[in-house]
Scaffold this active site. Sequence first.
Site, PDB file in Angstrom:
ATOM      1  N   SER A   1       0.785  -1.229   0.000  1.00 37.43           N
ATOM      2  CA  SER A   1       0.000   0.000   0.000  1.00 37.43           C
ATOM      3  C   SER A   1       0.818   1.281   0.000  1.00 37.43           C
ATOM      4  CB  SER A   1      -0.949   0.012   1.197  1.00 37.43           C
ATOM      5  OG  SER A   1      -0.220  -0.047   2.408  1.00 37.43           O
TER       6      SER A   1
ATOM      7  N   LYS B   1     -12.382  -0.297  -0.146  1.00 36.66           N
ATOM      8  CA  LYS B   1     -11.524   0.485  -1.048  1.00 36.66           C
ATOM      9  C   LYS B   1     -12.198   0.533  -2.425  1.00 36.66           C
ATOM     10  CE  LYS B   1      -7.307  -0.142   1.593  1.00 36.66           C
ATOM     11  NZ  LYS B   1      -7.919  -0.701   2.805  1.00 36.66           N
TER      12      LYS B   1
ATOM     13  N   HIS C   1      -5.500  -3.947  -1.578  1.00 29.35           N
ATOM     14  CA  HIS C   1      -5.305  -2.970  -2.646  1.00 29.35           C
ATOM     15  C   HIS C   1      -5.273  -3.606  -4.036  1.00 29.35           C
ATOM     16  CE1 HIS C   1      -4.687   0.774  -0.387  1.00 29.35           C
ATOM     17  NE2 HIS C   1      -4.222  -0.015   0.566  1.00 29.35           N
TER      18      HIS C   1
END
Length: 393
Positions: free
Chosen positions: A183, A241, A211
């Site tokens: 990240s 996310k 991610h």
Amino acid sequence: MNQNLQTWLSSQIESLKEQNLYKPTFVMESPSGGRIHVNGHSNLINLSSNNYLGLANHPKLKAAAIKAVEQYGAGAGAVRTIIGTMSLHVELEQKLAAFKHVESTIVFQSGFTANAGVIPTITDSDDVIITDELNHASIIDGVRLSKAARKIYKHCDMTSLKEALEQSAEAKKRLVITDGVFSMDGDIAPLHEIVDLAKEFDASIMVDDAHGSGVLGGGRGTAYHFGVHNEIDIQLGTLSKAVGVMGGYIAGTSMLIDWLTQRARPFLFSTAHPPATAAATIAAIELMETDPSLTQRLWDNAAYWKIGLRNLGFDTGISETPITPVMIGEEAKALDFQRALFEENVLALAIVFPTVSRGKARIRTMPSAMHHLEDFDDALKAFEKVGKKLDII
């Protein structure tokens, strides 16, 4: 408050400020978009959000959430294992399993609690956990909760990983854990090589794909990017996310999920997701399955942004994904950069120790599908102005 505690807290906070490690909180006064209102400032270009696909404010997600509130209410009313499991939760986990091409999934309140739930639940004192040195804080904390021994291998270094596997031959079980996408730097774990080593040494693999979810492999994650999804024992995904809502999940075999349902403490002792959250997440998964243009726009925008920064002379590190660090080095200078960008109507936050190593401070930028090219053009002008002012370029 006890005076000793108050004195200690005051000294710790002052120490953070003296070291340029104190981070104020920004308050958003608008939906999460390419341009936002923050701390009384309007129309700031937002380069700090994990809302990769722009789904957090998508009309289909909002409509699904509203409908769920009207049908099921505001909350679930209990933990999942008592009477907090609603039909929406079951539908969500089935949707996720089909999307990830696995037998089953289990949803947690966050990716952080998913790591805290799964790692100590599938390892014990006879085992060894082998973990990348740059793994996310939630992995680190999950490993600390386990009774297993631990070995740390150098970041994405397969020679170091092999040595750790060789040195742990006496373990009953060995679990290799890695982020899929890291990240802070935006680089990708070489899962195909990790799979080969794990097979050679009869080790299991867990991938935290927070991610990578919605970003790589057609949205299905890093394992699909490399074509090794059938070789990964445990996949962690996030719903907060690219998916745009909230939560985390573990994907794997039915037996794995059955065990976690019985023993993973965050699942057993946390109230279930509100109906609106589950319904909005279902809508997001359906959009990701049917509309690849969202992911394509994300990658097109990321390429445009990276090229623009590099053409100005900025160092974007080793990023291979939309996560794009602008390397600064000094903590104080990174915070000065952040403040100067804010004055130029750009929200891009400094990342400093302990999130990254000392002397490795950076401005982490997050281009997304919700940006327009003119957003990037305006932001590049601000980066150029501030970069020259602070002698970065």
